[in-house]
Design an enzyme around this catalytic site. Sequence first.
Site, mmCIF file in Angstrom:
data_model
loop_
_atom_site.group_PDB
_atom_site.id
_atom_site.type_symbol
_atom_site.label_atom_id
_atom_site.label_comp_id
_atom_site.label_asym_id
_atom_site.label_seq_id
_atom_site.Cartn_x
_atom_site.Cartn_y
_atom_site.Cartn_z
ATOM 1 N N HIS A 268 52.057 35.016 41.462
ATOM 2 C CA HIS A 268 51.022 36.064 41.642
ATOM 3 C C HIS A 268 51.221 37.120 40.559
ATOM 4 O O HIS A 268 51.094 36.815 39.384
ATOM 5 C CB HIS A 268 51.149 36.620 43.063
ATOM 6 C CG HIS A 268 50.069 37.570 43.491
ATOM 7 N ND1 HIS A 268 48.872 37.735 42.843
ATOM 8 C CD2 HIS A 268 50.019 38.405 44.561
ATOM 9 C CE1 HIS A 268 48.141 38.626 43.493
ATOM 10 N NE2 HIS A 268 48.806 39.054 44.537
ATOM 11 N N HIS A 309 44.311 29.177 38.470
ATOM 12 C CA HIS A 309 43.961 30.218 39.437
ATOM 13 C C HIS A 309 43.401 29.550 40.681
ATOM 14 O O HIS A 309 42.709 28.524 40.584
ATOM 15 C CB HIS A 309 42.899 31.155 38.831
ATOM 16 C CG HIS A 309 42.809 32.459 39.544
ATOM 17 N ND1 HIS A 309 42.082 32.597 40.699
ATOM 18 C CD2 HIS A 309 43.386 33.650 39.294
ATOM 19 C CE1 HIS A 309 42.197 33.855 41.112
ATOM 20 N NE2 HIS A 309 42.983 34.512 40.287
ATOM 21 N N ASP A 367 46.871 37.235 33.585
ATOM 22 C CA ASP A 367 48.261 37.523 33.175
ATOM 23 C C ASP A 367 48.607 36.989 31.797
ATOM 24 O O ASP A 367 49.642 37.338 31.244
ATOM 25 C CB ASP A 367 49.227 36.912 34.212
ATOM 26 C CG ASP A 367 49.064 37.597 35.542
ATOM 27 O OD1 ASP A 367 48.606 36.941 36.482
ATOM 28 O OD2 ASP A 367 49.332 38.802 35.610
#
Length: 431
Positions: A268, A309, A367
């Site tokens: 995460h 994702h 990210d």
Amino acid sequence: MPEPSNIKATITIENGPTLELPVYQGTLGPDVVDISNLTANGRFTFDPGFVSTASCESQITFIDGGKGVLLHRGYPIEQLAKHSSHLEACYLLIYGELPTAAEKEEFEATIARHTMVHEQLRTFYSGFRRDAHPMAILCGVVGALSAFYHDSLDVSDEKHREIAAFRLIAKMPTLAAMSYKFSIGQPFMYPRNDLSYAENFLHMMFGNPCEDYKVNPVLASAMDKIFLLHADHEQNASTSAVRLTGSSGANPFACIAAGIAALWGPSHGGANEAVLEMLEEIGDESRIDEFVARAKDKEDPFRLMGFGHRVYKNFDPRAKVMKETADEVLKELGLDDDPLLKIAKRLEKIALEDNYFVEKKLYPNVDFYSGIILKAIGIPTSMFTVIFAVGRTVGWIAHWHEMHSAPFKIGRPRQLYNGHKQRDYVPTDKR
Ligand code: SDX
């Protein structure tokens, strides 16, 4: 509760009842089937990881993973990143509308006036080892905030919820910068009310009492964009942790501490730190193929950090903005030929062409580029998830506030039990 639509769903269970289940339609996104009366008929649904489960109704953020769409109160993230600011997005997420000029000025002034923390909190830091991970410090310190604010812990009072929101949004950058300063043995820097949210954060991170610190406007703009792009993402793991914690009536500081803890995991929010560690482990473009092969190998637990994702099966719209911001920052700092950026861009190109990633729809996520920007700004890798938490605080608070703004139940999922059937206790000498 939402209004049932004219669409009906029926479940027929062999040797059991045929149940007619209400179907609700949102303004956007898939219809949902209300299964809440299954338990009355002796059944549960089974959905590990909640892949097919809507835990609540919400008006804050909408994601269309197939089209790479992210809307905050209806506004596309690309437009907010281009025209708005993190604090304006905070106002939007909490109150539901973009602020007028007067509302924006008042909100920014209110947040600025809450950026300082209680002096006693400073001693809390000295209880940690200097090499404590900043996320460990943040978990502890944010949870401890409830010990300082007894005046705003009545979660049923909208005004208490609002002041808690102001305090958390305002103090997270201060607490985050303090955890960095503590780790390098430098004095804490007080926030300044004449600086913007992102400028203030950079000032508290890199300023020192011995000289004036001049904030680079390009870096401040990039920092603000990073906070904004991380602001909210509907019912992700950490936001779900905040809602579940809040459903017991826990105070807002405890709920945000739960969100910080959930965000820490490498699947995460910990992924941005893991991306940099991965790029540094790859080390050279010549080794990229070796790591791509490992990512595809079922026997190898290695995954390409920053790719894939649960919801986006298309490009993460935040990653696109993040990539442009990375180019701006590296150009401003004369780091265009940064070796890690070269590896990242080559990795992205391979992943977007390689069948394994294309078939599994593994695109770069938020990210993938954020770590490169943060590293270029001079923020240590261990602080990356802390930055994510600072940005996401408003999303956590907005969902917590939304939950409290309507009737709700305490979250209490059930299970499929496949342990021992009942058996009698065995005395020690009989085992
Ligand atoms: C964030 O939920 C949110 O909205 C999160 C977030 C937010 O803003 O809150 O967007 C922030 O958490 C972004 C994600 C950051 N995490 C990473 O970058 C870590 C690497 N990514 C993976 O761990 C993974 O993609 C997840 C955890 C993000 C999503 O996992 P899912 O949806 O549970 O998918 P999965 O694990 O079932 O994978 C599906 C397939 C599997 O192969 P098969 O079993 O079908 O053969 O894809 C493979 C996986 O092995 N796969 C990968 C991969 N991610 C998934 N293979 C290689 N590298 C990867 N990164």
